[in-house]
Each structure stands twice: as C-alpha cells, then as structure tokens.
Design an enzyme around this catalytic site. Sequence first.
Site, PDB file in Angstrom:
ATOM      1  CE1 TYR A  75      62.629 121.463  76.003  1.00 53.32           C
ATOM      2  CE2 TYR A  75      64.839 120.342  75.946  1.00 53.32           C
ATOM      3  CZ  TYR A  75      64.073 121.432  75.980  1.00 53.32           C
ATOM      4  OH  TYR A  75      64.616 122.895  75.967  1.00 53.32           O
ATOM      5  CG  PHE A 127      64.612 140.724  53.215  1.00 51.90           C
ATOM      6  CD1 PHE A 127      63.739 141.105  52.207  1.00 51.90           C
ATOM      7  CD2 PHE A 127      64.167 139.861  54.537  1.00 51.90           C
ATOM      8  CE1 PHE A 127      62.269 140.744  52.571  1.00 51.90           C
ATOM      9  CE2 PHE A 127      62.834 139.958  54.696  1.00 51.90           C
ATOM     10  CZ  PHE A 127      61.926 140.394  53.763  1.00 51.90           C
ATOM     11  CB  THR A 128      62.894 144.210  56.007  1.00 48.35           C
ATOM     12  OG1 THR A 128      62.303 142.998  55.891  1.00 48.35           O
ATOM     13  CG2 THR A 128      62.539 145.126  54.981  1.00 48.35           C
ATOM     14  CG  ASP A 218      67.710 135.030  52.426  1.00 42.96           C
ATOM     15  OD1 ASP A 218      67.165 134.017  52.488  1.00 42.96           O
ATOM     16  OD2 ASP A 218      67.261 135.706  53.114  1.00 42.96           O
ATOM     17  CE  LYS A 261      59.451 134.191  53.332  1.00 42.45           C
ATOM     18  NZ  LYS A 261      59.617 134.445  54.768  1.00 42.45           N
ATOM     19  NE  ARG A 385      58.456 145.033  51.447  1.00 43.16           N
ATOM     20  CZ  ARG A 385      58.817 144.266  52.691  1.00 43.16           C
ATOM     21  NH1 ARG A 385      59.447 142.937  52.659  1.00 43.16           N
ATOM     22  NH2 ARG A 385      58.766 144.965  53.913  1.00 43.16           N
ATOM     23  CG  PHE A 452      57.872 147.015  56.872  1.00 47.68           C
ATOM     24  CD1 PHE A 452      59.183 147.079  57.175  1.00 47.68           C
ATOM     25  CD2 PHE A 452      57.299 145.877  56.588  1.00 47.68           C
ATOM     26  CE1 PHE A 452      59.940 145.627  57.266  1.00 47.68           C
ATOM     27  CE2 PHE A 452      58.068 144.560  56.870  1.00 47.68           C
ATOM     28  CZ  PHE A 452      59.230 144.502  57.201  1.00 47.68           C
TER      29      PHE A 452
HETATM   30  N1  PM9 Z   1      60.127 137.462  54.084  1.00 42.71           N
HETATM   31  C1  PM9 Z   1      58.184 138.228  53.025  1.00 42.71           C
HETATM   32  O1  PM9 Z   1      56.960 138.449  53.275  1.00 42.71           O
HETATM   33  C2  PM9 Z   1      58.200 137.856  55.663  1.00 42.71           C
HETATM   34  C3  PM9 Z   1      58.523 138.888  56.472  1.00 42.71           C
HETATM   35  S1  PM9 Z   1      58.884 140.434  55.937  1.00 42.71           S
HETATM   36  C4  PM9 Z   1      57.175 141.189  55.460  1.00 42.71           C
HETATM   37  O2  PM9 Z   1      58.893 138.287  52.012  1.00 42.71           O
HETATM   38  C5  PM9 Z   1      64.043 136.510  53.127  1.00 42.71           C
HETATM   39  C6  PM9 Z   1      64.404 136.635  51.600  1.00 42.71           C
HETATM   40  C7  PM9 Z   1      62.735 136.817  53.416  1.00 42.71           C
HETATM   41  C8  PM9 Z   1      62.234 136.727  54.559  1.00 42.71           C
HETATM   42  C9  PM9 Z   1      60.918 136.900  54.943  1.00 42.71           C
HETATM   43  C10 PM9 Z   1      63.323 136.211  55.558  1.00 42.71           C
HETATM   44  C11 PM9 Z   1      62.730 136.192  57.300  1.00 42.71           C
HETATM   45  C12 PM9 Z   1      64.459 136.310  55.220  1.00 42.71           C
HETATM   46  N2  PM9 Z   1      64.722 136.433  53.875  1.00 42.71           N
HETATM   47  O3  PM9 Z   1      59.856 135.856  58.070  1.00 42.71           O
HETATM   48  O4  PM9 Z   1      61.523 135.373  59.660  1.00 42.71           O
HETATM   49  O5  PM9 Z   1      61.770 137.105  52.166  1.00 42.71           O
HETATM   50  O6  PM9 Z   1      60.822 133.551  58.396  1.00 42.71           O
HETATM   51  O7  PM9 Z   1      62.210 135.114  57.274  1.00 42.71           O
HETATM   52  C13 PM9 Z   1      58.841 137.767  54.415  1.00 42.71           C
HETATM   53  P1  PM9 Z   1      61.232 135.102  58.280  1.00 42.71           P
END
Ligand code: PM9
Length: 461
Positions: A75, A127-128, A218, A261, A385, A452
């Site tokens: 843990y 970004f979303t 980011d 990523k 998008r 979306f």
């Molecule tokens: N990006 C993508 O498919 C997954 C969710 S939105 C469809 O591109 C950036 C630049 C991203 C991102 C996620 C996140 C969030 C932050 N910054 O999905 O929570 O492209 O791991 O990261 C997606 P998490």
Amino acid sequence: MKIKKRSWAEPFKIKVVEPLKMTSKEDRIKSITLAGYNTFLLKSEDVYIDLLTDSGTSAMSDYQWAGMMLGDEAYAGSKNYYYLEDNVKKYYGFKYLVPTHQGRGAEHLVSKILIKPGDYIPGNMYFTTTRLHQELAGGTFVDVIIDEAHDPENEHPFKGNIDIKKLDKLVKEVGAKKIPYISVAATVNMAGGQPISMQNIREVKEYCDRQKIKMWCDATRAVENAYFIKIREKGYADKSIEEILLEMCTYFEGIWVSAKKDCLVNIGGFFATRNKKVFEEGRNLVVVYEGLHTYGGLAGRDMEAMARGIEEMVQLDHIKARIGQVEYIGNLLLKAKIPIVKPIGGHAIFLNAKKFLPHIPQIQFPAQTLAAEIYIDSGVRSMERGIVSAGRNKVTGDHNYPKLELVRLTFPRRVYTQAHMDVTYESICEVYDKRKSIKGLKMIYEPKYLRFFQARFERLK
Ligand code: PM9
C-alpha cells in the site's frame, strides 16, 4: 534495379496477436444506429481497425510485460514508485512526482492547486479534459495559439506556437496577477497533433518571466514534439530525443502527463514539478482523490510498466517509426487529394470535415457524420473533433463553433501494420467518392460534461 529510396520498417516483431472480428456492412449499420451515431458508444468487438484514440491503446514491449511481474503491491512505499520517480527525474528533469490514475487526475490536482475563481488560463488551444478542469476550478481558458493553427491548409511547421501578442493582450486586459500559469501543450492535440518550437517556448518563457507568470506544460505527447523539433528546427538535428525533451522541460515549473500516450502504457498519469510547495499540496490532495502519494490510483505493476515505457519512448527508432506510420497514411491521403490538416501531425490524421462534406452545415455535425460513415464503410473507428467536442460556451450556453471541424484517425503505438493503413486509406477514399449523398445528424441526447463521449444522434432525413 537501382533502388531510389530505401524503405523503413517497424523496429519490432510481433510476439502475441489479438484476432480481429470481421463484420458486414449490415452489422455495422445496426451497431452505429444502436450507438446513436457516436463512435465512443460502439462496442470494441464490433470494430475492425480501432483508430478512436492512441490513449492507453499502445502495445507494451516484452520488457514492460516482464516488469509487470515485478509489481510491488505494498500500500505504501512501493519500490516501483521510486523507480518511476527516478525515471521522471532522469527523462523529464523534475525532482518531485505525484502519480495519478491517468492524465485528467493530474489535471484535476494541478488546476485545483494553481487556479482561483476568476483567474484566466491562456493556452495554445483548448483540450477537452484540460479546459474542463480549469473551468471547474473557477478559471476561464483563453486561446492564445497562433492563427495558423486554426487553418487546416496552413503548412506552418510549428502550428502549436503561442502568439505572444495575444498573450500580451490578455495580460493587459486582466492583469498578470489573474493568470496563475500559461498552459502549454506539446504537441497540440486539437490543432492536429502540431508541435511548438523550442524557440517559441524560449520566447514565451522570457515574456512570462518579465510578467512573473508561471509556465506549465501538458507533456502528454512531448516526445512527439521533441521529434518534430529534431527534424524541423534549426540547431536540433544532432541532438537526441532525450536531450531535446530535457531542454523543453527546463522552461516549465511543472508538467502534467497522461502516460497513456508517449509513455506506452494502458493506464497511468502523473504531475511533476520543481516547486516544492506545489508538490507538497499535490501530495496531500492526491490522497483525497486518487490514492496514497506513492501509488496515486495505480497498481505497483502499472508504475513499473510506466517507468520502463519512459525508457522506450525516447528511443529514436521507436519515435521515428511511430510518426512514420502516421506520415505514411497521411501522404497517401494527400496524394489522393483528400482534405486533411497539414502538415501531418504526430499522433493522428485529421480529416477536414468542413471540406469533405461542404454541404452539411456545422450545426448538423459534419465530423460526427463522417466518423459514422467511415465506420459503416469498413469498421474503422475514428473520432469527432469539432463542434461536439468543443461543447458549449459556459456564459451564453450556446454551442461553441470551432473553426476546425475534424475527424481524427488516431494511431495506437506499435499496434497496427502498414496493411491496416492501406485498408483505412481505401475506406476513406470510398467514402469520399460518395460524399455528396451523405446526410447530416441531429443531436438527441446531450450530457452536461464532455458531451462528445456520450451524446447521441439521429440521421436527418
Ligand atoms: N486524450 C485522446 O484521445 C483521451 C481522452 S479524450 C478523447 O486524445 C492531452 C493532450 C490529452 C489527454 C487525453 C489528456 C487527458 C490530457 N492532455 O485521458 O485522462 O490528449 O489520461 O488524459 C485523449 P487522460
């Protein structure tokens, strides 16, 4: 025969395979109708080639899988955490690390720590999830990316650059005290996977230092950005990806990362900083929202895979092949005169739906429509998008109408072959040929946050 240009191939061979299900067109029409014309609502078993996202969809290496067996699931104080901490320090250059379950967990913490209600957060395109967390913390996001980024045809090599005049205008309007940090994405996802140049980062840093504004990055796809700097920016051709990534990070007080990523894992994220006070607050808050500060919602084995993924992500052969695959299909599409965002970006090809389906007005969701059509044609899954992703204006409640109305075909790392790219390319050409007969959509269900992901649509008659 004299060979003019030698080919490259993937720098790996395949050890485990996952069979794909083939479906008929009738099956796919049924599936997309049931999914409300939203590719996020399809079952993955009904998808042939899944280009929805490169997030958490990469294939891990044997080295990473071997590391999974070394998970220390204590843990507190897992040895995998300390290894991850070492690698974040070595490759990104930050002393302090807070792990989170994925990127948005880190965005949540960073936004909560740095933003006060009434603040403004300038950034190189929204970004979303990032913007949503900035807004939930009481901030207002302001786009300060260069104009070229909003033009799919413009071939600027660094469309992720920040327009310092736009930034200065905001500073003059609201005052630097109302700007807790500038949110710099590398690369810029919504602009088409476009990089920011080192020179621009440096100039923005000089400006921000004068104004006493912090810089946060980011760094979710910062390795892809580093590769573009290596091949496009003067003075970097002989530098390694490792060196470029480290230099980029020196300009920031901290970074947040979705490790799903660049870092080649199926789950994970973190924020890292050189600011001890921000770290201490993050280390405390993570306990409330994610898990203890030495696991942040992750299993020990996930942290081990991430630490090893970080070692692999900077290898030149890997990143060259990863972006090479995107370029391969991008160049086929350009040759066929299919409208895509130029130049070809790092993680995805973005079809320009406004140009692809000019007869469908933005309010009838051309990109959402096009993603559904490609799925019906071949079982290739992509993502909208455009207006759906852009959501609503938080003051007026009206739709945001982004200039870019795009369909993203995103390439998981080390997963698909060149033959999958050929099949995808042919499907897009097929849909392009019959584009004039395609009708738009009507939204029939709209969730409150990040619509979306879960919105539903019906085909217009
Ligand atoms: N990006 C993508 O498919 C997954 C969710 S939105 C469809 O591109 C950036 C630049 C991203 C991102 C996620 C996140 C969030 C932050 N910054 O999905 O929570 O492209 O791991 O990261 C997606 P998490």
